[in-house]
Design an enzyme around this catalytic site. Structure first.
Site, PDB file in Angstrom:
ATOM      1  N   ARG A  58     -26.975 -29.285  -6.357  1.00 48.71           N
ATOM      2  CA  ARG A  58     -25.854 -29.875  -7.108  1.00 48.71           C
ATOM      3  C   ARG A  58     -25.293 -28.903  -8.136  1.00 48.71           C
ATOM      4  O   ARG A  58     -24.158 -28.997  -8.551  1.00 48.71           O
ATOM      5  CB  ARG A  58     -26.296 -31.185  -7.806  1.00 48.71           C
ATOM      6  CG  ARG A  58     -25.211 -31.754  -8.719  1.00 48.71           C
ATOM      7  CD  ARG A  58     -25.473 -33.168  -9.213  1.00 48.71           C
ATOM      8  NE  ARG A  58     -26.834 -33.458  -9.530  1.00 48.71           N
ATOM      9  CZ  ARG A  58     -27.473 -33.060 -10.635  1.00 48.71           C
ATOM     10  NH1 ARG A  58     -26.852 -32.331 -11.537  1.00 48.71           N
ATOM     11  NH2 ARG A  58     -28.725 -33.404 -10.826  1.00 48.71           N
ATOM     12  N   TYR A 113       0.478 -36.336  -4.630  1.00 46.11           N
ATOM     13  CA  TYR A 113      -0.279 -37.223  -3.739  1.00 46.11           C
ATOM     14  C   TYR A 113      -0.636 -38.516  -4.505  1.00 46.11           C
ATOM     15  O   TYR A 113      -0.961 -38.473  -5.688  1.00 46.11           O
ATOM     16  CB  TYR A 113      -1.530 -36.483  -3.249  1.00 46.11           C
ATOM     17  CG  TYR A 113      -2.512 -37.382  -2.557  1.00 46.11           C
ATOM     18  CD1 TYR A 113      -2.123 -38.167  -1.471  1.00 46.11           C
ATOM     19  CD2 TYR A 113      -3.828 -37.469  -2.993  1.00 46.11           C
ATOM     20  CE1 TYR A 113      -3.023 -39.017  -0.851  1.00 46.11           C
ATOM     21  CE2 TYR A 113      -4.736 -38.311  -2.371  1.00 46.11           C
ATOM     22  CZ  TYR A 113      -4.322 -39.098  -1.299  1.00 46.11           C
ATOM     23  OH  TYR A 113      -5.205 -39.937  -0.697  1.00 46.11           O
ATOM     24  N   ASP A 185      -1.598 -27.332  -7.161  1.00 46.64           N
ATOM     25  CA  ASP A 185      -2.187 -27.902  -5.953  1.00 46.64           C
ATOM     26  C   ASP A 185      -1.522 -27.198  -4.770  1.00 46.64           C
ATOM     27  O   ASP A 185      -0.337 -27.407  -4.480  1.00 46.64           O
ATOM     28  CB  ASP A 185      -1.951 -29.419  -5.904  1.00 46.64           C
ATOM     29  CG  ASP A 185      -2.667 -30.068  -4.717  1.00 46.64           C
ATOM     30  OD1 ASP A 185      -2.821 -29.400  -3.679  1.00 46.64           O
ATOM     31  OD2 ASP A 185      -3.045 -31.251  -4.821  1.00 46.64           O
ATOM     32  N   LYS A 210      -7.518 -30.679   4.674  1.00 42.89           N
ATOM     33  CA  LYS A 210      -6.267 -30.424   5.420  1.00 42.89           C
ATOM     34  C   LYS A 210      -6.366 -29.098   6.182  1.00 42.89           C
ATOM     35  O   LYS A 210      -7.214 -28.976   7.043  1.00 42.89           O
ATOM     36  CB  LYS A 210      -5.087 -30.456   4.450  1.00 42.89           C
ATOM     37  CG  LYS A 210      -5.201 -31.509   3.353  1.00 42.89           C
ATOM     38  CD  LYS A 210      -5.300 -32.919   3.897  1.00 42.89           C
ATOM     39  CE  LYS A 210      -5.432 -33.906   2.742  1.00 42.89           C
ATOM     40  NZ  LYS A 210      -5.925 -35.198   3.156  1.00 42.89           N
TER      41      LYS A 210
END
Ligand code: LCS
Length: 394
Positions: A58, A113, A185, A210
């Site tokens: 992590r 988005y 972005d 994507k």
């Protein structure tokens, strides 16, 4: 001086490290949650950051598989270092949590988005962070939105789903002069077509779900920025834990090896589909940055080396006709997400951007009749034939 490798070569080679133990050709999947220290001193030095190395999956840099992907994307974005995440939204969340605190102000592109919009409009104000949504395609709008408390400008360009483009260099310059960072972005363009950091942005982030993964089979996110920024981001990664799964990291490494080839085909096909739609009598308008009719075509030409695979359009007959079109496609898939090998069609007002209140969608140009297309890498004649038969049903 060593010659810099070309982008295609970087896609294939950057970050890759041949396995020193068995000589495996591809990057191994390090399916482990923790790492064995040689002794207490080494473990302590890794935890304190005095010595580089892995401690726990992590905690950044997660695992060697993650590190290869992070380095590959950092090289492709022309940035210093990278960090991967469980999704694009996990990446955006970590960026805002690491850079903003109570009392700060964020300027964001008004068309983003849907979940980014909701994070900024519903969650950040609850943390005492003030957000202004601005049409960033007009530099004066951005200039006017600055306040003494502005600490970040968040740009989505081309924007989802209106494909609006804004000038990264101008806005990053404004942000710097005001003591704020500029975050872009870069999901729609990918680093193949647009490198925000070379235009002065401080951070470039992408949803790997994507084009980076490229095959619609994973969720992921990635952030690239300066070593200093990434150090504070790295801490938030460990505290919030939204890290990418190791199989996903491996799939992204594999996906990136063909990014340049896929993006060329996506863009070539998208230009053909955009031109077809623009000349079709049933179509009212088409937005694709490569079309000279795009309102920011000149800005796109300046900062993009290609125009990507995303376009939006509206057909005569409004929402009902759009619905008939989307229900009539056979080859294209009626699905959200984007950047898959196949062509995806969807209705932002009722799907990806349904979480944005109707009056705001209307104001920023996400019209109820807008249809979004993620053009795939099939033969363009087949995509166009499918759209043509579906348009004939409207
Ligand atoms: N940024 C952009 C520009 C996006 O389009 C998306 C997702 C995200 C960030 C978030 O990435 P994720 O967490 O999904 O990896 N866009 C989607 C869309 O248009 N349809 O479904 C998801």
């Amino acid at each position: 001086m060593e010659r810099e490798l070309k982008f295609a070569t970087k896609c294939v080679h950057a970050g890759e490290k041949p396995d020193p133990v068995f000589g495996a050709h591809t990057t191994p999947i390090f399916q482990t949650s923790t790492f064995i220290f040689e002794n207490v001193e080494q473990g302590a030095a890794r935890f304190s950051g005095e010595k580089a190395g892995y401690v726990y999956a992590r905690i950044s840099p997660n695992t060697p598989t993650h590190a290869v992907l992070a380095e590959k994307v950092a090289v492709l974005e022309s940035g210093e270092t990278g960090q991967t995440f469980a999704s694009g939204m996990a990446a955006i969340t970590a960026v805002v949590l690491s850079a903003l605190k109570q009392g700060d102000h964020l300027i964001s592109t008004d068309v983003v988005y849907g979940c980014t919009y909701s994070l900024f409009s519903e969650v950040l104000p609850g943390l005492g962070i003030d957000v202004s949504f601005v049409d960033t395609s007009g530099i004066e709008n951005v200039r006017a939105a600055f306040k003494p408390e502005t600490k970040m400008v968040f740009l989505e360009t081309p924007a989802n789903p209106t494909i609006t483009v804004c000038d990264i260099r101008e806005i990053a310059g404004l942000a710097r002069a005001q003591g704020a960072i500029c975050v872009v972005d870069n999901t729609f363009a990918t680093p193949y077509f647009q490198k925000p950091l070379l235009f002065g942005a401080d951070v470039s982030l992408s949803s790997c779900t994507k084009y980076i993964g490229g095959h619609a089979d994973l969720l992921g996110g990635v952030v690239v920025g300066s070593r200093d920024f990434m150090k504070s981001l790295g801490k938030v990664v460990g505290y919030t834990g939204g890290i990418m799964g190791v199989h996903e990291a491996w799939l992204c490494i594999r996906g990136l090896k063909t990014l340049h080839i896929r993006m060329d085909r996506h863009a070539e096909n998208a230009m053909k589909v955009a031109s077809f739609l623009e000349s079709h009598p049933a179509v009212m308008w088409v937005r694709y940055p490569g079309l000279s009719s795009h309102p920011q075509h000149e800005v796109a030409k300046k900062q993009m080396s290609g125009y990507g695979g995303m376009l939006s359009f509206e057909i005569r007959g409004g929402v009902e006709a759009g619905r008939r079109l989307m229900d009539s496609v056979r080859l294209c898939s009626l699905a959200v997400s984007l950047g898959a090998t196949d062509t995806l069609i969807q209705h932002p007002a009722s799907m990806t951007h349904a979480c944005i209140p109707g009056h705001i969608r209307n104001k920023v140009g996400i019209k109820d009749g807008l249809v979004r297309l993620s053009v795939g890498i099939e033969d363009p004649e087949d995509i166009i034939a499918d759209l043509e038969q579906a348009l004939s049903k409207t």
